[in-house]
Design an enzyme around this catalytic site. Structure first.
Site, mmCIF file in Angstrom:
data_model
loop_
_atom_site.group_PDB
_atom_site.id
_atom_site.type_symbol
_atom_site.label_atom_id
_atom_site.label_comp_id
_atom_site.label_asym_id
_atom_site.label_seq_id
_atom_site.Cartn_x
_atom_site.Cartn_y
_atom_site.Cartn_z
ATOM 1 N N ASP A 60 0.914 -1.349 -0.111
ATOM 2 C CA ASP A 60 -0.183 0.014 0.051
ATOM 3 C C ASP A 60 0.746 1.324 0.042
ATOM 4 O OD1 ASP A 60 -2.295 -1.442 -0.153
ATOM 5 O OD2 ASP A 60 -2.876 -1.475 2.068
ATOM 6 N N CYS A 61 2.020 1.310 0.771
ATOM 7 C CA CYS A 61 2.747 2.599 0.863
ATOM 8 C C CYS A 61 3.777 2.311 -0.439
ATOM 9 C CB CYS A 61 3.349 2.822 2.305
ATOM 10 S SG CYS A 61 4.123 1.160 2.698
ATOM 11 N N TYR A 62 3.994 1.344 -0.858
ATOM 12 C CA TYR A 62 4.987 1.344 -1.955
ATOM 13 C C TYR A 62 4.429 0.692 -3.041
ATOM 14 C CZ TYR A 62 8.632 2.812 1.271
ATOM 15 O OH TYR A 62 9.326 3.398 2.543
#
Ligand code: SF4
Ligand code: SF4
Lengths: 139, 392
Positions: free
Chosen positions: B134-136
Site C-alpha cells: 500500500d505504501c510502496y
C-alpha cells in the site's frame, strides 16, 4: 636488426614452407615463438627475427607477394599505463622475466625484446591492463 | 635531561598542524632518518609518521541511497549494471558488495566495477522489483543514475588493511588460481601482500593509536576507522619485536564515495577466482611516545610471515617456511634448495603515493589527527565456523 614478425596466411598457403624459405633465401635468423592453424586452416606465425634490415624488408615483400599479411611488431603485448597499478602480479607468471618489478621504484618494467608472446600475463593482471596483439588459439 | 621530550599528545600535534610547525614523514623516510640522526633526535623532531597500503581487499562494499521513485517502489530485488545488490534494507537503501558478480559478464564485471564506475561519474542502471504494498505500490522500476544523483553513497568496508598476510606458493603438480594470483606448480612462484614497513598496522602493531574514529585516507578521500575489522586477530603469534607473524588485526573503514578518486580505488579481477576491490588506505601514526617510534622503526627484515602452500584444500594449510619482507621484496627466496621468484600483489608505488599525499595534507593543515574514541580489544583471536558441515 632484431624484431618480432607476425604473419597470418590464408588456408591456400597453409602448406607453403615459409620458414624454410625465409632462412634459405634471406639468410634470416628465426625463432618461432608461436604457430597456430585454426579450424578454417587459417594460419598464423610469430617469430623473433634477426638479420640486416634490407634482408628483412625483402623478406616482407616476398611474403606479401605470396599473399600473406605480415607485420613487424615491436611488442606482442601492450600495457595500458592508466590502468596499471604497478601491483606486480603479472611478473609472477612471466618466466622469461620480460616483466619485472623491484625496489627502489617499484614500477612495472617491461622489456619487449625478451617477451615471447606467451600471453600468460594477460589473464593474471587484476586491472585488465594488458592486451595481446596475437590472439590465442581458439579451442 | 629535563628538557628532553618524553611524550606528545594528539592535541599538541593538532596545534602544530594548525600553526604549520608539524613535522611529518612517511614510514619509509623515518628509517633513513633514524639511520642518519639516531632514534633520540628523530623522536624529538618528528610528530607524525604516515603509512599506507594499496591492494585487493575483498571485504569491501558501499551503502547507497537512491531517493524515491514516484509512485514509490521498495527495492526488494535489485541489480546495478546487472550486479546484484542487497534488498533487505529500507525501501531505497542498498549495500553493494565488491565481490558480487554480474549476471552477464560474471566476475569480469562485479560490485567493485559498479562502485568505481559510480566514482568515475558514469551512469549505472538500477533495475528493481517488488511485490508492491500500500505504501510502496511500484512493482518494477528502472533508473539510470549517477553518483551525483544519489543522496548518500559511502564505502563501508568490513575488513580492510590486514596487518600482515601469509605469502602464497603451490607445492602441487598443477596451477592454482587464487586471490593471491596464479600460483605455478612445483613451487613455481611466490606471491605476497602488504606494503611491509610502510603498511599501516605493522607500524602500530598493538593498535595503540589506531582505533574507532581514527581519521584516515580511503580511496583518496578523508575517511574513518569505524570499527575493528571482521576476523580481527589481536592475539597473533608475534616475533621479538611485537610484530605479528602471518595475519593479525584488521579495520572496518568508511568513506564518502563522492570524494573518492579511482586512482586510489580500483576494481581487481582474479582469474578463476572472482572480483575484488583494490583499496588505497593511508593512516597517520602520531609518535606519542618512544614506544611508538620504536614501532614505526620496524624494517622489512623484522617483519615475518608464513609462506603457505595454497594447493592444500583445507582451512589450515601447511607452512612451507617462514620468510621476512626483505627477502620477499628482494625478488627471490629459497624453497627446498631452489631459488623461486617472488611477486607482490600490493602496489608499493601507489602505497607510497598515498603516504606522501597524507604527509602533505597534514603539513598543509588540511588533515588533523583524530584520537580514537575507543581502542580495540586486545588478545582476541578468531573463531572458526561453528557446527559446520560442508555438504558439497
Ligand atoms: S606475454 Fe609472456 S613473455 Fe610476454 S610479458 Fe607476458 S608473460 Fe612475459
Ligand atoms: S598485473 Fe597489471 S596492474 Fe599489476 S603490474 Fe602487471 S600490468 Fe600492472
Amino acid at each position: 636488426m632484431k624484431t618480432k614478425m607476425y604473419m597470418t596466411f590464408p588456408a591456400t598457403l597453409t602448406n607453403t614452407p615459409v620458414t624454410y624459405e625465409l632462412i634459405k633465401r634471406f639468410d634470416l635468423k628465426l625463432n618461432i615463438l608461436k604457430a597456430n592453424i585454426d579450424f578454417n586452416l587459417m594460419g598464423s606465425l610469430l617469430y623473433d627475427i634477426e638479420g640486416p634490415s634490407k634482408s628483412i624488408s625483402e623478406a616482407i615483400e616476398y611474403l606479401q607477394n605470396l599473399g600473406l599479411n605480415v607485420d613487424l611488431i615491436p611488442s606482442v603485448i601492450t600495457i595500458d599505463e592508466n590502468r596499471c597499478t604497478d601491483c606486480g602480479l603479472c611478473t609472477s607468471v612471466c618466466g622469461i622475466k620480460a616483466l619485472t618489478i623491484a625496489a627502489p621504484d617499484w614500477k612495472l618494467n617491461f622489456d619487449p625484446a625478451k617477451c615471447v608472446g606467451c600471453n600468460h600475463c594477460i589473464p593474471v593482471c587484476p586491472s585488465r591492463a594488458i592486451s595481446g596483439l596475437v590472439p590465442e588459439p581458439v579451442l | 635531561m629535563s628538557d628532553k621530550r618524553e611524550k606528545r599528545t594528539f592535541d599538541e600535534i593538532n596545534e602544530k598542524i594548525r600553526n604549520g610547525t608539524v613535522v611529518v614523514c612517511t614510514a619509509e623516510e623515518i628509517l633513513e632518518m633514524i639511520d642518519r640522526d639516531g632514534e633520540e633526535a628523530v623522536f624529538e623532531a618528528v610528530d607524525v609518521v604516515t603509512t599506507a597500503t594499496f591492494g585487493p581487499m575483498c571485504s569491501s562494499g558501499a551503502f547507497l541511497n537512491f531517493g524515491h521513485s514516484d509512485p514509490p517502489t521498495r527495492l526488494e530485488k535489485l541489480t546495478l549494471n546487472k550486479v546484484e545488490a542487497y534488498g533487505g534494507l529500507a525501501a531505497v537503501d542498498t549495500y553493494i558488495g565488491a565481490t558480487a558478480e554480474s549476471e552477464d559478464q560474471g566476475y569480469e564485471y562485479g560490485g567493485a566495477h559498479v562502485i568505481c564506475d559510480l566514482i568515475d561519474g558514469k551512469e549505472v542502471v538500477l533495475e528493481a522489483t517488488s511485490k508492491g504494498t500500500d505504501c510502496y505500490p511500484g512493482k518494477k522500476v528502472k533508473a539510470a543514475v549517477k553518483l551525483e544523483d544519489l543522496n548518500e553513497a559511502y564505502l563501508f568496508n568490513p575488513r580492510n588493511a590486514y596487518q600482515n598476510y601469509a605469502a602464497a606458493t603451490n607445492g602441487s603438480g598443477k596451477a592454482v588460481y587464487t586471490y593471491m594470483g596464479t600460483l605455478l606448480p612445483n613451487y613455481g612462484n611466490v606471491t605476497y601482500a602488504t606494503s611491509g614497513a610502510l603498511s599501516p598496522l605493522l607500524n602500530d602493531p598493538e593498535l595503540r593509536t589506531i582505533g574507532m574514529g581514527t581519521r584516515i585516507l580511503v580511496g583518496g578521500a578523508v575517511g574513518y576507522v569505524s570499527w575493528n575489522g571482521t576476523q580481527c586477530n589481536t592475539a597473533p603469534t608475534r616475533n621479538a619485536n611485537g610484530t605479528p607473524i602471518g595475519t593479525g588485526a584488521t579495520l572496518a573503514v568508511i568513506g564518502d564515495l563522492k570524494q573518492m578518486d579511482t586512482k586510489y580505488i580500483s576494481p581487481a579481477v582474479f582469474k578463476a577466482y572472482g572480483t575484488s576491490l583494490n583499496v588505497g588506505i593511508g593512516i597517520p601514526i602520531p609518535l606519542l611516545d618512544r614506544e611508538m617510534l620504536r614501532f614505526c622503526a620496524v624494517r622489512n627484515e623484522d617483519i615475518e610471515t608464513n609462506l603457505i602452500d595454497y594447493s592444500v584444500p583445507h582451512l589450515s594449510r601447511p607452512t612451507v617456511r617462514k620468510v621476512n619482507y626483505a627477502e620477499l621484496q628482494s625478488g627471490q627466496i629459497e624453497i627446498n634448495g631452489k631459488m623461486v621468484k617472488t611477486s607482490p600483489t600490493t602496489s608499493m608505488r601507489k602505497a607510497r603515493e598515498i603516504a606522501d599525499i597524507l604527509k602533505e595534507k597534514i603539513k598543509s593543515g588540511s588533515f588533523e589527527l583524530q584520537a580514537p574514541v575507543k581502542l580495540f580489544t586486545q588478545n582476541q583471536g578468531v573463531k572458526k565456523m561453528a557446527n559446520a558441515e560442508v555438504l558439497e
